[in-house]
Scaffold this motif. Structure first.
Motif: not given
Length: 83
Positions: A16-24
């Motif tokens: 779930s948090l891995d998805g955040f990094w993809e937005t950066l």
């Protein structure tokens, strides 16, 4: 500095948090100086997997640090140790 929520995930899994990094962008990731978070292992793993020098940038929130210390004191505090 603006204060705002950057990402909200559905659950408390590393993926779930891995998805955040993809937005950066790589530039945004390289500009991260600190990550404030609780001590949840999947979150720590995600930050370590995506942020260079993550261990020097993770800042655990004081509530969870205090909670962890109380748990350790409760578990081991009453025992006497011989050095």
């Amino acid at each position: 500095m603006r204060k705002r929520v950057l990402y909200v995930a559905e659950d408390r899994k590393q993926s779930s948090l891995d998805g955040f990094w993809e937005t950066l962008t790589p530039e945004q990731i390289s500009g991260i100086e600190a990550v404030a978070m609780d001590m949840w292992d999947p979150y720590v793993a995600s930050v370590r997997a995506h942020l260079p020098e993550a261990d020097g940038k993770i800042v655990f929130d004081k509530f969870h640090v205090a909670q962890h210390l109380v748990m350790l004191w409760t578990r081991y505090g009453g025992r006497k140790t011989k050095l």
